[in-house]
Design a protein around this motif. Structure first.
Motif, PDB file in Angstrom:
ATOM      1  N   GLU A 203       0.830  -1.204   0.000  1.00 46.06           N
ATOM      2  CA  GLU A 203       0.000   0.000   0.000  1.00 46.06           C
ATOM      3  C   GLU A 203       0.865   1.254   0.000  1.00 46.06           C
ATOM      4  O   GLU A 203       0.538   2.237  -0.671  1.00 46.06           O
ATOM      5  CB  GLU A 203      -0.942   0.012   1.202  1.00 46.06           C
ATOM      6  CG  GLU A 203      -1.888   1.195   1.162  1.00 46.06           C
ATOM      7  CD  GLU A 203      -2.933   1.156   2.255  1.00 46.06           C
ATOM      8  OE1 GLU A 203      -3.865   1.965   2.190  1.00 46.06           O
ATOM      9  OE2 GLU A 203      -2.804   0.334   3.173  1.00 46.06           O
TER      10      GLU A 203
ATOM     11  N   LYS B 285       2.139   1.658  -3.516  1.00 47.15           N
ATOM     12  CA  LYS B 285       1.069   2.130  -4.395  1.00 47.15           C
ATOM     13  C   LYS B 285       0.805   3.619  -4.206  1.00 47.15           C
ATOM     14  O   LYS B 285       0.667   4.373  -5.177  1.00 47.15           O
ATOM     15  CB  LYS B 285      -0.203   1.333  -4.116  1.00 47.15           C
ATOM     16  CG  LYS B 285      -1.405   1.716  -4.941  1.00 47.15           C
ATOM     17  CD  LYS B 285      -2.498   2.472  -4.225  1.00 47.15           C
ATOM     18  CE  LYS B 285      -2.835   2.066  -2.851  1.00 47.15           C
ATOM     19  NZ  LYS B 285      -3.996   2.775  -2.275  1.00 47.15           N
ATOM     20  N   THR B 286       0.767   4.082  -2.954  1.00 56.13           N
ATOM     21  CA  THR B 286       0.492   5.488  -2.659  1.00 56.13           C
ATOM     22  C   THR B 286       1.587   6.396  -3.204  1.00 56.13           C
ATOM     23  O   THR B 286       1.315   7.470  -3.748  1.00 56.13           O
ATOM     24  CB  THR B 286       0.338   5.695  -1.142  1.00 56.13           C
ATOM     25  OG1 THR B 286      -0.698   4.836  -0.654  1.00 56.13           O
ATOM     26  CG2 THR B 286      -0.026   7.132  -0.821  1.00 56.13           C
TER      27      THR B 286
ATOM     28  N   GLN C 107       1.171   6.801  -6.906  1.00 58.73           N
ATOM     29  CA  GLN C 107       0.010   7.612  -7.260  1.00 58.73           C
ATOM     30  C   GLN C 107       0.262   9.104  -7.091  1.00 58.73           C
ATOM     31  O   GLN C 107      -0.391   9.927  -7.744  1.00 58.73           O
ATOM     32  CB  GLN C 107      -1.190   7.225  -6.384  1.00 58.73           C
ATOM     33  CG  GLN C 107      -1.779   5.873  -6.714  1.00 58.73           C
ATOM     34  CD  GLN C 107      -2.884   5.506  -5.754  1.00 58.73           C
ATOM     35  OE1 GLN C 107      -3.004   6.090  -4.670  1.00 58.73           O
ATOM     36  NE2 GLN C 107      -3.701   4.540  -6.125  1.00 58.73           N
ATOM     37  N   SER C 108       1.197   9.471  -6.230  1.00 61.48           N
ATOM     38  CA  SER C 108       1.378  10.879  -5.874  1.00 61.48           C
ATOM     39  C   SER C 108       2.055  11.659  -6.990  1.00 61.48           C
ATOM     40  O   SER C 108       2.716  11.093  -7.869  1.00 61.48           O
ATOM     41  CB  SER C 108       2.216  10.997  -4.595  1.00 61.48           C
ATOM     42  OG  SER C 108       3.570  10.686  -4.861  1.00 61.48           O
TER      43      SER C 108
ATOM     44  N   THR D 233      -2.621   8.405   4.615  1.00 60.45           N
ATOM     45  CA  THR D 233      -2.035   8.780   3.326  1.00 60.45           C
ATOM     46  C   THR D 233      -0.928   9.810   3.506  1.00 60.45           C
ATOM     47  O   THR D 233       0.137   9.710   2.877  1.00 60.45           O
ATOM     48  CB  THR D 233      -3.117   9.348   2.387  1.00 60.45           C
ATOM     49  OG1 THR D 233      -4.136   8.366   2.196  1.00 60.45           O
ATOM     50  CG2 THR D 233      -2.528   9.714   1.038  1.00 60.45           C
TER      51      THR D 233
ATOM     52  N   GLN E 281       2.168   8.102   4.692  1.00 59.61           N
ATOM     53  CA  GLN E 281       2.799   7.303   3.646  1.00 59.61           C
ATOM     54  C   GLN E 281       3.518   8.163   2.621  1.00 59.61           C
ATOM     55  O   GLN E 281       4.481   7.719   1.991  1.00 59.61           O
ATOM     56  CB  GLN E 281       1.739   6.439   2.952  1.00 59.61           C
ATOM     57  CG  GLN E 281       1.195   5.328   3.838  1.00 59.61           C
ATOM     58  CD  GLN E 281       0.058   4.569   3.184  1.00 59.61           C
ATOM     59  OE1 GLN E 281      -0.543   5.037   2.224  1.00 59.61           O
ATOM     60  NE2 GLN E 281      -0.252   3.392   3.716  1.00 59.61           N
TER      61      GLN E 281
ATOM     62  N   GLU F 292      -8.656   6.371  -7.381  1.00 58.17           N
ATOM     63  CA  GLU F 292      -7.622   6.211  -6.356  1.00 58.17           C
ATOM     64  C   GLU F 292      -6.519   7.245  -6.543  1.00 58.17           C
ATOM     65  O   GLU F 292      -6.028   7.828  -5.573  1.00 58.17           O
ATOM     66  CB  GLU F 292      -7.035   4.799  -6.428  1.00 58.17           C
ATOM     67  CG  GLU F 292      -7.995   3.695  -6.044  1.00 58.17           C
ATOM     68  CD  GLU F 292      -7.544   2.968  -4.810  1.00 58.17           C
ATOM     69  OE1 GLU F 292      -6.544   3.385  -4.196  1.00 58.17           O
ATOM     70  OE2 GLU F 292      -8.208   1.991  -4.434  1.00 58.17           O
TER      71      GLU F 292
ATOM     72  N   THR G   3      -5.589  10.312  -3.863  1.00 57.99           N
ATOM     73  CA  THR G   3      -4.252  10.543  -3.301  1.00 57.99           C
ATOM     74  C   THR G   3      -3.784  11.964  -3.587  1.00 57.99           C
ATOM     75  O   THR G   3      -3.222  12.632  -2.705  1.00 57.99           O
ATOM     76  CB  THR G   3      -3.253   9.531  -3.889  1.00 57.99           C
ATOM     77  OG1 THR G   3      -3.636   8.210  -3.497  1.00 57.99           O
ATOM     78  CG2 THR G   3      -1.836   9.807  -3.384  1.00 57.99           C
TER      79      THR G   3
ATOM     80  N   GLN H 281      -1.126  -2.013  -6.667  1.00 62.28           N
ATOM     81  CA  GLN H 281      -2.483  -2.018  -6.126  1.00 62.28           C
ATOM     82  C   GLN H 281      -3.129  -3.386  -6.315  1.00 62.28           C
ATOM     83  O   GLN H 281      -3.754  -3.930  -5.404  1.00 62.28           O
ATOM     84  CB  GLN H 281      -3.320  -0.932  -6.812  1.00 62.28           C
ATOM     85  CG  GLN H 281      -4.828  -1.038  -6.596  1.00 62.28           C
ATOM     86  CD  GLN H 281      -5.249  -0.628  -5.192  1.00 62.28           C
ATOM     87  OE1 GLN H 281      -4.426  -0.486  -4.299  1.00 62.28           O
ATOM     88  NE2 GLN H 281      -6.544  -0.463  -4.995  1.00 62.28           N
TER      89      GLN H 281
END
Length: 339
Positions: free
Chosen positions: A54, A57-58, A61-62, A173, A176, A274, A278, A313
């Motif tokens: 996770e 993945k975060t 995504q950022s 979030t 992370q 998602e 984020t 993910q």
């Protein structure tokens, strides 16, 4: 022996009716507690086992992920000569993982686990309890156990859960996304929550909520597919030779597979929300609203950016959902039979 309706002439008429009602209420309360407990346990187990994925993945995504510069050779339209154009390439999951391990240390792969553990048990408990109660209600309104019932129940449960739990997921979030070198002191969950409140106020805890609501579609698709697959499995596997319902260990493996397939398909369909969620939760970012964020990502990074982090993910969510749903089914089966 069930509650029987006595005749008016019987001496204990009112007493028996009252006893039946109390028994039904007590059973309903017990069922709700059972779903709360099963959902909480299954969610906690899944969160611990998949936390590093996770975090990975975060980060992908950022908007803060480091883009690697590249130089692409292209032919000029008129001169037919080679033109060197600068560009960027998004790093892959393994490159981001290597960067986290080298610069921040292995412990950073478990950033946000604290609020995740604090939030996952009540969120899963709330979700499964709300799903169970909603399904009872919708079964009386629509065709029992139909696709419409499952989608509506999943949507209601997700809406309630997201509304209540968004502040905890917001803090998770932020933790992370925090990047600090190995040895530097990092904020814990309480410090992060205080910082968000000081800088953004109460509204800061609800950033990304609109994207979370958009993600209800993923939950509805997932549970529609899961309940359909589970119903087919029940017809084929859960009936023993003597006609009595009997679940075997292999049946729970089938449920895990059904959950994995359902979540995988739902995640691929609804994944862009998602990335938007984020981005909305990033600190001091230019992203303000759901559609504004989506438009900015499309214009500045292209539509492929909506699927950044999809691979980790899927690697995280598919086994996590399989673990959560099968553990939930197992606990409900074991404790339900022991009542």
């Amino acid at each position: 022996m069930g509650c029987q309706r006595p005749t008016k002439k019987s001496r204990g008429y009112n007493t028996n009716i009252g006893g039946c009602l109390k028994t039904k209420r007590r059973m309903a309360q017990t069922d709700t507690l059972l779903h709360l407990f099963a959902g909480g346990c299954s969610g906690t187990i899944g969160a611990i086992m998949t936390c590093p994925l996770e975090v990975l993945k975060t980060r992908l995504q950022s908007s803060g992920v480091t883009l690697r510069p590249v130089f692409q050779a292209q032919l000029g339209a008129l001169s037919r000569t080679r033109v060197i154009r600068p560009g960027t390439v998004t790093p892959g999951p393994l490159q981001v993982l290597r960067s986290i391990l080298e610069k921040e240390g292995p412990r950073s792969l478990f950033r946000g686990l604290g609020p995740n553990l604090v939030g996952v048990a009540p969120s899963r408990a709330i979700y499964f309890a709300a799903y169970s109660k909603s399904k009872e209600t919708f079964n009386e309104m629509f065709v029992p156990n139909s696709g419409l019932v499952h989608m509506s129940s999943a949507g209601v449960a997700a809406f309630i859960t997201n509304s209540l739990m968004n502040p905890i997921w917001m803090v998770k979030t932020r933790m992370q996304l925090e990047k600090k070198a190995r040895g530097e002191k990092k904020m814990n969950a309480l410090q992060c929550a205080r910082y968000v409140y000081r800088m953004e106020g109460v509204r800061g805890f609800y950033r990304g909520l609109t994207a979370a609501y958009a993600g209800i579609s993923e939950t509805m698709i997932c549970f529609l597919m899961y309940e359909t697959l589970k119903k087919n499995l029940a017809k084929n596997q859960f009936i023993s030779l003597n006609g009595e319902s009997e679940k075997r260990p292999s049946d729970f493996l089938s449920l895990m597979l059904a959950a994995a397939v359902s979540k995988g398909c739902a995640s691929c369909i609804a994944y862009p929300h998602e990335v938007i969620r984020t981005r909305l939760r990033e600190e001091g970012s230019k992203y303000k609203y759901f559609f504004q964020t989506g438009k900015l990502i499309a214009v500045e990074e292209g539509y492929a950016a909506f699927y950044r982090g999809l691979i980790p993910q899927l690697i995280r969510q598919i086994p996590n959902t399989a673990i959560v749903l099968s553990t939930y089914e197992l606990i409900v089966h074991l404790l339900g039979d022991s009542k």
